[in-house]
Design a protein around this motif. Structure first.
Motif, mmCIF file in Angstrom:
data_model
loop_
_atom_site.group_PDB
_atom_site.id
_atom_site.type_symbol
_atom_site.label_atom_id
_atom_site.label_comp_id
_atom_site.label_asym_id
_atom_site.label_seq_id
_atom_site.Cartn_x
_atom_site.Cartn_y
_atom_site.Cartn_z
ATOM 1 N N VAL A 196 0.835 -1.204 0.000
ATOM 2 C CA VAL A 196 0.000 0.000 0.000
ATOM 3 C C VAL A 196 0.869 1.253 0.000
ATOM 4 O O VAL A 196 0.649 2.194 -0.780
ATOM 5 C CB VAL A 196 -0.943 0.016 1.231
ATOM 6 N N ALA A 197 1.860 1.271 0.880
ATOM 7 C CA ALA A 197 2.726 2.448 0.986
ATOM 8 C C ALA A 197 3.478 2.707 -0.312
ATOM 9 O O ALA A 197 3.741 3.868 -0.664
ATOM 10 C CB ALA A 197 3.706 2.266 2.143
ATOM 11 N N CYS A 198 3.816 1.638 -1.029
ATOM 12 C CA CYS A 198 4.554 1.796 -2.297
ATOM 13 C C CYS A 198 3.653 2.192 -3.459
ATOM 14 O O CYS A 198 4.089 2.897 -4.376
ATOM 15 C CB CYS A 198 5.278 0.490 -2.640
ATOM 16 N N GLN A 199 2.397 1.745 -3.429
ATOM 17 C CA GLN A 199 1.539 1.892 -4.597
ATOM 18 C C GLN A 199 0.442 2.944 -4.463
ATOM 19 O O GLN A 199 -0.066 3.427 -5.469
ATOM 20 C CB GLN A 199 0.878 0.526 -4.921
ATOM 21 N N GLY A 218 -2.151 11.157 -0.150
ATOM 22 C CA GLY A 218 -2.869 12.413 -0.284
ATOM 23 C C GLY A 218 -4.307 12.253 -0.721
ATOM 24 O O GLY A 218 -5.080 13.218 -0.691
ATOM 25 N N LEU A 219 -4.710 11.031 -1.096
ATOM 26 C CA LEU A 219 -6.079 10.797 -1.578
ATOM 27 C C LEU A 219 -7.050 10.612 -0.424
ATOM 28 O O LEU A 219 -6.657 10.169 0.659
ATOM 29 C CB LEU A 219 -6.105 9.553 -2.469
ATOM 30 N N PRO A 220 -8.335 10.912 -0.636
ATOM 31 C CA PRO A 220 -9.351 10.673 0.398
ATOM 32 C C PRO A 220 -9.604 9.182 0.581
ATOM 33 O O PRO A 220 -9.228 8.358 -0.266
ATOM 34 C CB PRO A 220 -10.584 11.398 -0.144
ATOM 35 N N ILE A 221 -10.291 8.841 1.663
ATOM 36 C CA ILE A 221 -10.456 7.447 2.057
ATOM 37 C C ILE A 221 -11.129 6.598 0.972
ATOM 38 O O ILE A 221 -10.774 5.430 0.777
ATOM 39 C CB ILE A 221 -11.233 7.352 3.388
ATOM 40 N N LYS A 222 -12.078 7.149 0.240
ATOM 41 C CA LYS A 222 -12.811 6.353 -0.744
ATOM 42 C C LYS A 222 -12.027 6.119 -2.031
ATOM 43 O O LYS A 222 -12.477 5.381 -2.904
ATOM 44 C CB LYS A 222 -14.154 7.018 -1.064
ATOM 45 N N GLN A 223 -10.879 6.750 -2.149
ATOM 46 C CA GLN A 223 -10.062 6.575 -3.346
ATOM 47 C C GLN A 223 -8.693 5.968 -3.066
ATOM 48 O O GLN A 223 -8.054 5.438 -3.968
ATOM 49 C CB GLN A 223 -9.852 7.925 -4.040
ATOM 50 N N VAL A 224 -8.249 6.009 -1.801
ATOM 51 C CA VAL A 224 -6.855 5.706 -1.512
ATOM 52 C C VAL A 224 -6.470 4.262 -1.843
ATOM 53 O O VAL A 224 -5.336 3.996 -2.250
ATOM 54 C CB VAL A 224 -6.531 6.041 -0.031
ATOM 55 N N LEU A 225 -7.404 3.309 -1.724
ATOM 56 C CA LEU A 225 -7.064 1.899 -1.977
ATOM 57 C C LEU A 225 -7.499 1.406 -3.358
ATOM 58 O O LEU A 225 -7.379 0.225 -3.662
ATOM 59 C CB LEU A 225 -7.701 1.007 -0.901
ATOM 60 N N LYS A 243 -6.136 1.752 -6.289
ATOM 61 C CA LYS A 243 -5.030 1.165 -7.049
ATOM 62 C C LYS A 243 -4.687 -0.225 -6.527
ATOM 63 O O LYS A 243 -4.371 -1.127 -7.307
ATOM 64 C CB LYS A 243 -3.807 2.073 -6.978
ATOM 65 N N LEU A 244 -4.783 -0.424 -5.214
ATOM 66 C CA LEU A 244 -4.518 -1.751 -4.644
ATOM 67 C C LEU A 244 -5.556 -2.751 -5.123
ATOM 68 O O LEU A 244 -5.222 -3.891 -5.478
ATOM 69 C CB LEU A 244 -4.525 -1.666 -3.115
ATOM 70 N N ALA A 245 -6.829 -2.351 -5.152
ATOM 71 C CA ALA A 245 -7.884 -3.238 -5.648
ATOM 72 C C ALA A 245 -7.629 -3.625 -7.103
ATOM 73 O O ALA A 245 -7.821 -4.786 -7.494
ATOM 74 C CB ALA A 245 -9.247 -2.564 -5.500
ATOM 75 N N HIS A 246 -7.171 -2.670 -7.894
ATOM 76 C CA HIS A 246 -6.866 -2.964 -9.301
ATOM 77 C C HIS A 246 -5.745 -3.979 -9.424
ATOM 78 O O HIS A 246 -5.769 -4.841 -10.321
ATOM 79 C CB HIS A 246 -6.495 -1.676 -10.039
ATOM 80 N N ASP A 306 -12.897 -5.269 -7.006
ATOM 81 C CA ASP A 306 -13.496 -3.951 -6.800
ATOM 82 C C ASP A 306 -13.376 -3.541 -5.339
ATOM 83 O O ASP A 306 -13.453 -4.374 -4.427
ATOM 84 C CB ASP A 306 -14.980 -3.967 -7.208
ATOM 85 N N LEU A 307 -13.210 -2.265 -5.105
ATOM 86 C CA LEU A 307 -13.165 -1.733 -3.749
ATOM 87 C C LEU A 307 -14.537 -1.878 -3.098
ATOM 88 O O LEU A 307 -15.557 -1.507 -3.688
ATOM 89 C CB LEU A 307 -12.755 -0.260 -3.794
ATOM 90 N N GLN A 308 -14.576 -2.442 -1.892
ATOM 91 C CA GLN A 308 -15.819 -2.625 -1.163
ATOM 92 C C GLN A 308 -15.970 -1.499 -0.131
ATOM 93 O O GLN A 308 -15.101 -1.314 0.711
ATOM 94 C CB GLN A 308 -15.840 -3.982 -0.456
ATOM 95 N N ILE A 309 -17.088 -0.761 -0.210
ATOM 96 C CA ILE A 309 -17.318 0.358 0.708
ATOM 97 C C ILE A 309 -18.615 0.104 1.462
ATOM 98 O O ILE A 309 -19.662 -0.141 0.851
ATOM 99 C CB ILE A 309 -17.418 1.697 -0.059
#
Length: 370
Positions: free
Chosen positions: A112-115, A119-126, A128-131, A136-139
Motif C-alpha cells: 500500500v505504501a509503495c503503490q 494524499g487521496l481521500p479514504i474512498k479513493q486511496v485503496l 489502485k490496490l484493488a486494481h 473492486d473496492l468494497q465500501i
C-alpha cells in the motif's frame, strides 16, 4: 545563549498532544513556515495489539506529515504514536479526512505504501490496490473501504480514524549534528505556541548515530555500562512511570557478551550472533537498529526520557548519554558489575565522575544535593 556541548549526530523524537481542534498537521505546517519548506502527507507504519482471535497484531498505516526544505531535505516528521491513549476522547466522532489503513500482514501495508497515494481521500486511496488484485473496492455504510483478493480474503481496510487520534503527535527531527539546543528549541517553541501539551504516556527518544559502534567490544561495553546504570539513569532523567514499551534486554544478550571469545569476533560474525537473540526495539535502550543495520535509523536509541516541551531538559540528558557512549567506545573493557546505587549520594558521585560540562552537572546536581 546556551552553549552546545554535544558532538554526536542525534535525532530527537518527542511525543506530544495537540489541543482539541488541532492535529499533528498544524505543527508540521508551523515548522514548514519557519523553514520556508513544504509539508508532504505520507503513510506512517505502526503496529498495535489486536483483540481478534488468531490475530495478535494489527498492522497500521496512519497519516504522517513530512516537512522538507529546499532540495527536499528532511527537516522533521509529525506522526501518530499508538501508545498515546489517555488524553484522547475515543468516543469523539472521527474527524473528516482522517483515516488509517489496517491489515494483519505488514507486507500488504508495505505494498500500500509503495503503490497508493496518501494524499487521496479514504474512498479513493485503496483503488489502485484493488486494481492490482483485479477486484473492486468494497465500501460499507460506516465509511470503511475494503480490498479483497480473488478468493475474497481481506488484504487491507481503510477506516475512519478513531476519535481524536489526529491529536497524537510524535515530533521526529532530522538528525542534528550542530546547534542541537537551538534547533530542538525552535521546534518545541512552535509546539508551545500552538498549545501542545505533554501526553500522560509521553516519552522522548534519543537516536545516536551508531556507525562507529560496529565492534563486538563496543557493544559489550554499551550493554554492561547501560545495564549497570539503568536504574540510576531512570531516576536522573525522571522516566515517566506511565510510559509503555520499555523493558530490559534478554538474559541471552548478557550471556553472549560475557563470553571471552565474543570481543575477539570481527563485526560481521558478532552481528550474526547478536541477530539470533530475541532483541526488539521495545526496551530501555534499543540495539536492534545497530544489530540489524536498519538503513533509515543506523542508531543507538535511548527510550527512557520523559516527554518535555523544554529543550534544555532533553539536551542535558543527551549530554549524559553521550558521555557514557564515549566511555563505551574507548579501548577499555567494561565488565558487568551490577546496578549502581540510586540514592542522592550515588547520583552526585556519578555526575562528578563522567565527562560532562559544568552547566550540565550543575543542572542535575541541584536536584539531588542533600
Amino acid at each position: 545563549m546556551i552553549t552546545n556541548h554535544l558532538r554526536s549526530r542525534i535525532g530527537f523524537e518527542v511525543e506530544l498532544i495537540a489541543p482539541k481542534g488541532l492535529s499533528r498537521r498544524n505543527l508540521a505546517d508551523a515548522i514548514a513556515r519557519l523553514h520556508n519548506g513544504e509539508v508532504i502527507r505520507f503513510f506512517h507504519a505502526q503496529a498495535e495489539p489486536s483483540k481478534l482471535p488468531d490475530t495478535p497484531i494489527f498492522e497500521n498505516l496512519t497519516l504522517g506529515f513530512k516537512v522538507v526544505g529546499p532540495g527536499q531535505k528532511l527537516i522533521a516528521l509529525c506522526v501518530d504514536d499508538l501508545t498515546l491513549q489517555s488524553d484522547l476522547d475515543k468516543s469523539a466522532a472521527s474527524k473528516e479526512g482522517w483515516y488509517r489503513i489496517v491489515s494483519d500482514d505488514a507486507r500488504f501495508l508495505e505494498l500500500v505504501a509503495c503503490q497508493c497515494d496518501a494524499g487521496l481521500p479514504i474512498k479513493q486511496v485503496l483503488t489502485k490496490l484493488a486494481h492490482l488484485y483485479r477486484t473492486d473496492l468494497q465500501i460499507d455504510r460506516s465509511g470503511m473501504c475494503r480490498v479483497v483478493d480473488q478468493s475474497n480474503h481481506s488484504i487491507a481496510i481503510a477506516a475512519p480514524l478513531p476519535g481524536e487520534r489526529e491529536r497524537a503527535c510524535e515530533l521526529v527531527t532530522a538528525p542534528i549534528k550542530t546547534d542541537h539546543h537551538q534547533q530542538l528549541s525552535e521546534f518545541l517553541c512552535l509546539a508551545k505556541d500552538l498549545a501542545y501539551t505533554i501526553p500522560v504516556e509521553g516519552a522522548t527518544h534519543l537516536h545516536f548515530e551508531a556507525l562507529s559502534f560496529h565492534s563486538a567490544q563496543t557493544i559489550k561495553n554499551i550493554v554492561n555500562l547501560f545495564d549497570d546504570h539503568d536504574q540510576l539513569l531512570r531516576r536522573l532523567f525522571k522516566t515517566n512511570i506511565h510510559c509503555t514499551r520499555l523493558g530490559q534486554w534478554p538474559q541471552s544478550l548478557f550471556n553472549l557478551v560475557a563470553q571471552p571469545s565474543f570481543t575477539l569476533l570481527a563485526w560481521p560474525e558478532a552481528k550474526r550472533q547478536l541477530q539470533e537473540l530475541p532483541i526488539t526495539k521495545y526496551c530501555n535502550y534499543n540495539l536492534a537498529n545497530i544489530i540489524h543495520e536498519i538503513k533509515e535509523k543506523p542508531t543507538f536509541e535511548v527510550r527512557i526520557l520523559p516527554s518535555s516541551l523544554e529543550a534544555l531538559d532533553i539536551i542535558n540528558a543527551a549530554c549524559v548519554v553521550e558521555a557514557l557512549l564515549t566511555i563505551a567506545c574507548s579501548s577499555i573493557n567494561i565488565e558487568r558489575l551490577g546496578p549502581v546505587g540510586t540514592d542522592n549520594k550515588s547520583i552526585l558521585a556519578f555526575l562528578n565522575e563522567i565527562n560532562i560540562d559544568t552547566s550540565v552537572r550543575d543542572f542535575y546536581c541541584s536536584r539531588f544535593r542533600p
